[in-house]
Design an enzyme around this catalytic site. Sequence first.
Site, PDB file in Angstrom:
ATOM      1  CG  HIS A  15      43.718 -10.831 150.372  1.00  0.00           C
ATOM      2  ND1 HIS A  15      44.492 -11.729 150.561  1.00  0.00           N
ATOM      3  CD2 HIS A  15      42.463 -10.676 151.028  1.00  0.00           C
ATOM      4  CE1 HIS A  15      43.545 -12.416 151.467  1.00  0.00           C
ATOM      5  NE2 HIS A  15      42.491 -11.813 151.798  1.00  0.00           N
TER       6      HIS A  15
ATOM      7  N   PRO B 285      50.050 -24.622 141.051  1.00  0.00           N
ATOM      8  CG  PRO B 285      49.488 -25.700 143.036  1.00  0.00           C
ATOM      9  CD  PRO B 285      50.224 -25.703 141.742  1.00  0.00           C
TER      10      PRO B 285
ATOM     11  CE  LYS C 215      48.254 -15.041 137.373  1.00  0.00           C
ATOM     12  NZ  LYS C 215      47.833 -14.071 138.130  1.00  0.00           N
TER      13      LYS C 215
ATOM     14  CE1 TYR D 186      49.884 -14.723 143.749  1.00  0.00           C
ATOM     15  CE2 TYR D 186      47.990 -13.288 144.230  1.00  0.00           C
ATOM     16  CZ  TYR D 186      48.601 -14.305 144.298  1.00  0.00           C
ATOM     17  OH  TYR D 186      48.167 -15.381 145.217  1.00  0.00           O
TER      18      TYR D 186
HETATM   19  C1  PHB Z   1      44.174 -21.157 147.807  1.00  0.00           C
HETATM   20  O1  PHB Z   1      43.788 -22.186 147.560  1.00  0.00           O
HETATM   21  O2  PHB Z   1      43.618 -20.177 148.641  1.00  0.00           O
HETATM   22  C2  PHB Z   1      45.576 -20.642 146.936  1.00  0.00           C
HETATM   23  C3  PHB Z   1      46.232 -21.761 145.949  1.00  0.00           C
HETATM   24  C4  PHB Z   1      47.172 -21.173 145.345  1.00  0.00           C
HETATM   25  C5  PHB Z   1      47.886 -19.935 145.511  1.00  0.00           C
HETATM   26  C6  PHB Z   1      47.241 -19.163 146.322  1.00  0.00           C
HETATM   27  C7  PHB Z   1      46.083 -19.314 147.065  1.00  0.00           C
HETATM   28  O3  PHB Z   1      48.856 -19.824 144.871  1.00  0.00           O
END
Ligand code: PHB
Length: 405
Positions: free
Chosen positions: A75, A296, A300, A388
Amino acid sequence: MPNQKTQVGIVGAGPAGLLLGHLLHINGVDSVIVENRSREYVIDRVRAGVLEQGTVDLLHAAGVGARLKREGLRHEGLYISFQGARHHIDFADLTGGKAITVYGQNEVVRDLIDARLTTSRPLFFDAKDVAISGMNSSTPTIRFRHGDADHQVQCDFIAGCDGFHGICRPSIPDGVLTIYERVYPFGWLGILAEAAPSSDELVYTYHERGFALFSMRSPRVTRLYLQVPPDEPIENWSDEAIWTEMLERMTTRDGWRPNVGHIVQKSVTPMRSFVATPMRHDRLFLAGDAAHIVPPTGAKGLNLAASDVLVLARAMKDFYACGRTKWLDQYSNVCARRVWKAQRFSWWMTSTLHRSPDETAFDHQRQIADLDYLTSSRAAMTSLAEQYVGLPAEVSFESAGLSGP
Ligand code: PHB
Ligand code: APR
């Protein structure tokens, strides 16, 4: 009683323990990995799924990136959505071509287990009553029961990679660790749905009714999250109620919305920020969730586990190659710099995108202004993008015995 000797005893076969074992193997350092869950449980456990550019590069440099290359979804940006509109943040443009890769943590674990089995170095699943002792002696020891046998592994060092609820951190005597913690007044309800992702990139949504996140696992599986109270019983949420709330929060004025499908997994996770330092006590080194937890929102957790073990592998390589203890002594300080920057970023993403039960009308307006600024200033978008996709590792791959990305 089966007695064994090894150089590094590793407690926990999550991403931290398995990747450390592999990096040590590449450097000719022996290890024994002891995991209290079954192989199937570890492989099937649904966790996060966003790999920073540096984590992807590390897995490739360590020779465990073949399936990731084939199946990972690269991505080059994400969307921030608020007040009914999605705003694109273009990582590739803002960071000189960097990206993230969506690839489930359990897939990383599966690849690392396969790599471990190929090396024939020991990996015990289903270990019972795992305990460590002698951290301040020259032979710290891991004891556990496996099948009918009691095992004892004498090590030069122990790596505590056993996650937030493991036994290694609590084995450190009182008064040694300083704990920094923030518990958030909300949690995430997460689902996996059999539905083709309706966007090629993740969508982080700030909505009057609370945060929502659109993610994915594959071209056929969508992963979605909703902000809910931290102790929300999952039984309160029928599949129908989940879809109604997801669509309410995520649908934008231009008609974009997630595709609806059969929900195959759902759960609620509370959210916290947590750091325990120092990450070393005598011959015990903590890595990954055993030492720190992030909420989450910035994705990270897994990436920090990977950068910790890169630092630890470099230190151990150096010790075994030339007896130098300098990097072992520096382990906690080197990791802490990156850990705290990721903590700061995760706290910021969380605070910016969630509604807090005790917020004022002023806070709410300020948050909208934050999001407006974030999505209209190239400087602000660049700051989000570079964090990010991942800040640079504190040590080079070469110094950890890898040939580089
Ligand atoms: C995911 O589980 O795909 C996921 C979890 C937390 C995020 C982004 C993606 O910040
Ligand atoms: N004995 C042996 N193994 C244990 C014990 C124990 N007493 N307690 C826990 N474990 C195992 C867990 O079953 C798990 O497989 O340790 C492993 C720890 O793995 P994770 O929790 O995945 O932690 P870590 O490897 O540090 O990975 C970091 O990033 O996405 C985030 O929180 C997510 O798991 C995540 C992580």
